[in-house]
Structure formats: C-alpha cells, structure tokens
Scaffold this active site. Structure first.
Site, PDB file in Angstrom:
ATOM      1  N   HIS A  37      16.114 -14.264   3.455  1.00 31.71           N
ATOM      2  CA  HIS A  37      16.017 -13.899   4.874  1.00 31.71           C
ATOM      3  C   HIS A  37      17.390 -13.581   5.454  1.00 31.71           C
ATOM      4  O   HIS A  37      17.554 -12.596   6.166  1.00 31.71           O
ATOM      5  CB  HIS A  37      15.387 -15.036   5.689  1.00 31.71           C
TER       6      HIS A  37
ATOM      7  N   CYS B 255       5.162 -17.293   3.908  1.00 36.65           N
ATOM      8  CA  CYS B 255       6.276 -17.152   4.845  1.00 36.65           C
ATOM      9  C   CYS B 255       5.735 -17.241   6.264  1.00 36.65           C
ATOM     10  O   CYS B 255       4.704 -16.635   6.582  1.00 36.65           O
ATOM     11  CB  CYS B 255       6.961 -15.801   4.618  1.00 36.65           C
TER      12      CYS B 255
ATOM     13  N   HIS C  65      14.459 -18.443  -0.892  1.00 36.74           N
ATOM     14  CA  HIS C  65      13.626 -17.811   0.133  1.00 36.74           C
ATOM     15  C   HIS C  65      14.434 -17.649   1.427  1.00 36.74           C
ATOM     16  O   HIS C  65      14.485 -16.558   2.006  1.00 36.74           O
ATOM     17  CB  HIS C  65      12.372 -18.663   0.368  1.00 36.74           C
ATOM     18  N   GLU C  66      15.062 -18.749   1.874  1.00 35.98           N
ATOM     19  CA  GLU C  66      15.826 -18.704   3.122  1.00 35.98           C
ATOM     20  C   GLU C  66      17.068 -17.814   2.980  1.00 35.98           C
ATOM     21  O   GLU C  66      17.397 -17.057   3.888  1.00 35.98           O
ATOM     22  CB  GLU C  66      16.207 -20.114   3.575  1.00 35.98           C
TER      23      GLU C  66
END
Length: 144
Positions: free
Chosen positions: A130, A87, A126-127
C-alpha cells in the site's frame, strides 16, 4: 480521528511520501489506531493512504502484537508462498497472492531491523505494498 477507508483504486495507486521527522508521525498513528479499531476483528493492518493520508506509515496488529511501520524497506526475503488475502479497501474480495514467508525490514527513522515470519510477514508485505502504491491485485499469483 476516525477516518473513512479509501476504496478508490486509482487513489491507492499513488506511492506515499516518506516521513522525515518524528513530529509528523504522532497524529497519523492516532488516526490509524482509531480507524482500525472498529475493523480489528476483520483484519490485521491499515496503511495511512487507506485513510487518505499520503505518508509512509502503517499499523499492523497480529496475534496481539502491535507494530508501527514507518518508511519500511525490505532488506531480505526468503521462501515464496501463495496466500489468500483480503483488503479493507476492497471489502468482500480475496486474491491469491505471491508473498514471502520470511522478510527482514529496516523500519523507522532510526532504521531498526525487524524480522517477520508467516502471517506477520504477509501482513507487513501487504501494508508495505500500500505504501508503495500497490494493492493485492498487483501481487496476484500467476500460474506458471
């Protein structure tokens, strides 16, 4: 505008606010593109909160394909996998995560349906993490 990558885990743990109009997205996308550009050969995506913008927008670039995520929501997922992830907010660290090899999302204000498989599915998750105020540490693989 080129922005600094946020590395404060507490700041990254705050869920983003949804986008409510197309007008508020354009400048965020420009900032994501400009901030991601110098990092493009080191990763696959960047979320708005990683550059200090608390909005539900992220950029993915995988295999030459550019995808903008706006208020993404997973509506289907299949086949759990383990994946070693890094990351930009935690340079030099990798974490073995639990992800899905296939996901289907609703994306954007028009709720377009998009399917992702393999690395694209992992990058999207993953995004999306976030945007929900989660990091790779929240998805760390737990031995069973």
């Amino acid at each position: 505008m080129l922005r600094k990558i946020v590395t404060n885990r507490r700041e990254l743990s705050i869920p983003t606010e949804p986008i409510v109009s197309a007008e508020e997205v354009a400048d965020i996308i420009v900032d994501l593109e400009e901030s991601f550009s110098p990092l493009a050969n080191k990763g696959f995506g960047l979320a708005a909160n990683q550059i200090g913008i608390p909005k539900s927008v992220a950029l993915m670039k995988v295999g030459g394909k550019r995808t903008i995520l706006i208020n993404p929501k997973v509506i289907e997922k299949d086949e759990r996998i383990k994946f070693n992830e890094g990351c930009f907010s935690f340079p030099g660290l990798t974490v073995l995560t639990d992800r899905y090899a296939y996901i289907k999302i609703e994306n954007g204000l028009n709720k377009e349906i998009i399917e992702f498989r393999g690395i694209e599915a992992v990058v999207c998750q993953h995004e999306l993490g976030h945007l929900q105020g989660k990091t790779i540490f929240d998805f760390k693989h737990k031995a069973r």
